[in-house]
Design an enzyme around this catalytic site. Structure first.
Site, mmCIF file in Angstrom:
data_model
loop_
_atom_site.group_PDB
_atom_site.id
_atom_site.type_symbol
_atom_site.label_atom_id
_atom_site.label_comp_id
_atom_site.label_asym_id
_atom_site.label_seq_id
_atom_site.Cartn_x
_atom_site.Cartn_y
_atom_site.Cartn_z
ATOM 1 N N GLU A 193 64.871 44.117 47.797
ATOM 2 C CA GLU A 193 66.062 44.961 47.630
ATOM 3 C C GLU A 193 66.365 45.738 48.907
ATOM 4 O OE1 GLU A 193 64.399 46.733 44.066
ATOM 5 O OE2 GLU A 193 66.088 46.001 42.898
ATOM 6 N N ALA A 251 57.949 48.236 45.532
ATOM 7 C CA ALA A 251 57.605 49.642 45.334
ATOM 8 C C ALA A 251 56.101 49.705 45.060
ATOM 9 C CB ALA A 251 58.382 50.204 44.154
#
Ligand code: DAK
Length: 284
Positions: A138, A92
């Site tokens: 992820e 992120a």
């Protein structure tokens, strides 16, 4: 090393274009979408190369919209998701996230975007080269299969910036590689290379760096030959067995993830990254 070598490989390329369907009128800025990269195979490229494809909010929303459009496109049977040679995605966007509070995180509700991505019905293959870290790892694990270049590196380094995985890392990684290795990866932030990832069961295969994407397309093409109905229902069934109590685990993980945004260590860890210095964690 267990590397697949090419056999008479044919690479089909179609010039990438913005994929704007009526339900998705916005052109994409952070991804490139080719609905027919090869017959029945769509390709999505994460495209923030300077930031190592760090997953900011806008990119994730674009990815969700693209997957939704491709899922509804009857000409598409399999979707391949990739980055570039250096990075699938380095996680992120820490710079975007650094100043946020727990309540900001709650209100932004990125989970609804991730949840929608998880609901993609068509087989989704990650073609990973270089870094797949944090949210990048992820995201790759949210895909149904992972084809990795011999340069791929996987990791959940969130612990080094004062937080923990928040988009399924503690659950999906553990199911894929087992508790011992997952604990080590999540608690130390150590990266594993493609060979270790293959041995541990995280990825499907390792292919040479220069043709990793072509090999992923070739792999996708095998699946695209099957009945699209059968592949979708088979995928759904495999996920059903796998998902069991995953929801419960994800909810648990979510609450803990939010909680960490109330800590000083999260601010310290992320600010230290942005300021290019080592963090000083205080356990507060
Ligand atoms: N965010 C923002 N920028 C990043 C970045 C990231 N994750 N990773 C790299 N960059 C930027 C760098 O800041 C640098 O920018 P400039 O300094 O040039 O402006 C540029 O990309 C190139 O990076 P480096 O210069 O650092 O390149 P190196 O080869 O030296 O190192 C590296 C590569 C990947 C080892 C290093 O960049 C690195 O450690 N990056 C951070 C990796 C990381 O910690 N990832 C985890 C982030 S936390 C959620 C869902 C998911 C998540 C959270 C919430 N919800 C649904 C709520 C996920 C969280 C995370 O992933």
């Amino acid at each position: 090393m267990n590397i697949l070598r090419p056999k008479g490989l044919k690479i089909i390329t179609v010039f990438p274009y913005f994929y704007a369907k009526p339900d998705n009128p916005m052109p994409y800025e952070n991804i490139l979408v080719e609905p027919q990269h090869a017959p029945h195979i769509a390709l999505i490229r994460l495209n923030r190369p300077k930031e190592l494809n760090a997953l900011n909010l806008q990119l994730m929303q674009e990815l969700r919209n693209a997957l939704k459009s491709l899922d509804a496109d009857e000409d598409v049977r399999v979707i391949v998701l990739t980055g570039n040679e250096r990075a699938f995605a380095a996680g992120a966007d820490i710079k975007e996230m650094a100043g946020r509070t727990a309540i900001d995180m709650l209100k932004i509700d990125q989970f609804s975007t991730w949840d929608q991505i998880k609901k993609t019905k068509k087989p989704l293959i990650a073609a990973v080269s270089g870094f797949a870290l944090g949210g990048g790892c992820e995201l790759a694990m949210t895909c149904d299969m992972i084809i990795a270049s011999e340069t791929a590196q996987f990791g959940q380094p969130e612990i080094k910036i004062g937080v923990m995985p928040g988009a399924g890392g503690t659950q999906r990684l553990t199911r894929a590689v087992g508790k011992a290795l997952a604990m080590e990866i999540v608690l130390t932030g150590r990266f594993i290379n493609a060979e270790e990832a293959l041995k541990a069961g995280l990825i499907n295969r390792i292919v040479p760096a220069e043709i990793y994407l072509a090999e992923a397309i070739k792999f996708a093409n095998q699946i695209a030959q099957m009945s699209p109905l059968a592949t979708q229902l088979a995928k759904e069934s495999v996920l059903r067995s796998y998902d069991g109590s995953l929801e419960e685990g994800l909810l648990y993980e979510r609450k803990n993830f939010y909680m960490l945004f109330a800590s000083e260590d999260q601010k310290e860890g992320m600010n230290a990254f942005v300021e290019k210095r080592n963090p000083e964690f205080k356990g507060k």
